[in-house]
Scaffold this active site. Structure first.
Site, mmCIF file in Angstrom:
data_model
loop_
_atom_site.group_PDB
_atom_site.id
_atom_site.type_symbol
_atom_site.label_atom_id
_atom_site.label_comp_id
_atom_site.label_asym_id
_atom_site.label_seq_id
_atom_site.Cartn_x
_atom_site.Cartn_y
_atom_site.Cartn_z
ATOM 1 C CG ASN A 109 -1.831 1.229 1.262
ATOM 2 O OD1 ASN A 109 -2.457 1.557 0.259
ATOM 3 N ND2 ASN A 109 -1.888 1.906 2.396
ATOM 4 C CG HIS A 111 -0.454 6.194 4.751
ATOM 5 N ND1 HIS A 111 -1.821 6.242 4.862
ATOM 6 C CD2 HIS A 111 0.033 6.989 5.734
ATOM 7 C CE1 HIS A 111 -2.149 7.041 5.871
ATOM 8 N NE2 HIS A 111 -1.048 7.500 6.414
ATOM 9 C CB SER A 138 5.256 5.322 3.980
ATOM 10 O OG SER A 138 5.750 6.396 4.759
ATOM 11 C CG ASP A 147 -2.499 3.481 6.933
ATOM 12 O OD1 ASP A 147 -3.296 4.362 7.315
ATOM 13 O OD2 ASP A 147 -2.616 2.893 5.845
HETATM 14 C C1 GRF Z 1 -2.874 9.386 -2.867
HETATM 15 O O1 GRF Z 1 -2.438 10.466 -2.057
HETATM 16 C C2 GRF Z 1 -2.528 8.084 -2.173
HETATM 17 O O2 GRF Z 1 -1.374 8.186 -1.369
HETATM 18 C C3 GRF Z 1 -3.729 7.838 -1.322
HETATM 19 O O3 GRF Z 1 -4.820 8.204 -2.154
HETATM 20 C C4 GRF Z 1 -4.415 9.359 -2.927
HETATM 21 C C5 GRF Z 1 -4.974 9.276 -4.325
HETATM 22 O O4 GRF Z 1 -4.330 8.236 -4.969
HETATM 23 N N1 GRF Z 1 -3.795 6.463 -0.903
HETATM 24 P P1 GRF Z 1 -4.636 7.872 -6.522
HETATM 25 O O5 GRF Z 1 -4.480 9.134 -7.331
HETATM 26 O O6 GRF Z 1 -6.057 7.363 -6.601
HETATM 27 O O7 GRF Z 1 -3.609 6.837 -6.849
#
Ligand code: GRF
Length: 198
Positions: A109, A111, A138, A147
């Site tokens: 994942n 985060h 991370s 997380d």
């Molecule tokens: C990102 O900041 C990611 O770290 C979090 O969700 C946000 C959007 O991610 N988990 P994405 O554009 O859908 O990949």
């Protein structure tokens, strides 16, 4: 042997796009085999299809509060693609221990914080309110603890005067798109050393 990667999304899927494009750029130890969203109209689904990656939707809403039933269907759909690795990328569902133990040891994942700081939501706002001078993202292995799994990579950015949660999120996202593909390349060949960027 090329590792088969399934990616879980809930929204725009920008991290998914970065992972897929890196895997499709040649000379990569992994290949994308499926993108699954729990949200039927997630923008990332069309982006995945445009990149030639099979997609599926497992909508969590019909399952109500029955997380196990939702995850059983999600696992059924995933198993059909026979993934070696699962990448959560903007996937906004909290997973039960049953799911994380079933897929444990092969699920990542990303985060948007310098874990272990700021687990959970609203990480950018929390870093600003804490008066932090740096922030980051991370990539970690997914375990039963939200997380909380072993950290495989981090990227750091400076918090600048006048930053808002939105400006921070936007600047950090470009580093997420560098970090996650770099960690996946290593993870796919069994390299678990922690990568630091920025
Ligand atoms: C990102 O900041 C990611 O770290 C979090 O969700 C946000 C959007 O991610 N988990 P994405 O554009 O859908 O990949």
């Amino acid at each position: 042997m090329t590792k088969r990667v399934a990616i879980l999304i809930s929204g725009g899927g920008s991290n998914m796009v970065s992972l897929v494009k890196d895997m499709q750029s040649g000379d990569h130890p992994a290949t994308p085999v499926l993108v699954v969203s729990n949200v039927a109209d997630a923008g990332g689904l069309q982006k995945a299809a445009d990149l030639g990656v099979p997609t599926a939707v497992v909508d969590h809403k019909p399952f109500g509060k029955d997380r196990e039933a939702f995850e059983a269907e999600l696992t059924r759909v995933l198993e059909e693609a026979q993934p070696d690795i699962i990448c959560c990328a903007g996937f906004m569902r909290i997973l039960t221990e049953g799911f994380t133990s079933h897929w444990g040891g092969r699920m990542l994942n990303i985060h948007p914080s310098l874990l272990p700081k700021y687990k959970g939501l609203h990480t950018h706002q929390r870093a600003l309110e804490a008066g932090d001078t740096e922030h980051g993202c991370s990539v970690h292995e997914v375990t039963a603890e939200l997380d909380g799994g072993p950290i495989l990579g981090q990227a750091k950015i400076a918090i600048e005067a006048g930053d808002t949660a939105d400006t921070l999120a936007s600047r950090l996202l470009t580093w997420e798109h560098k970090l996650y593909p770099a960690v996946l390349r290593r993870y796919a060949v069994g390299d678990r050393t922690t990568l630091f960027l920025g």
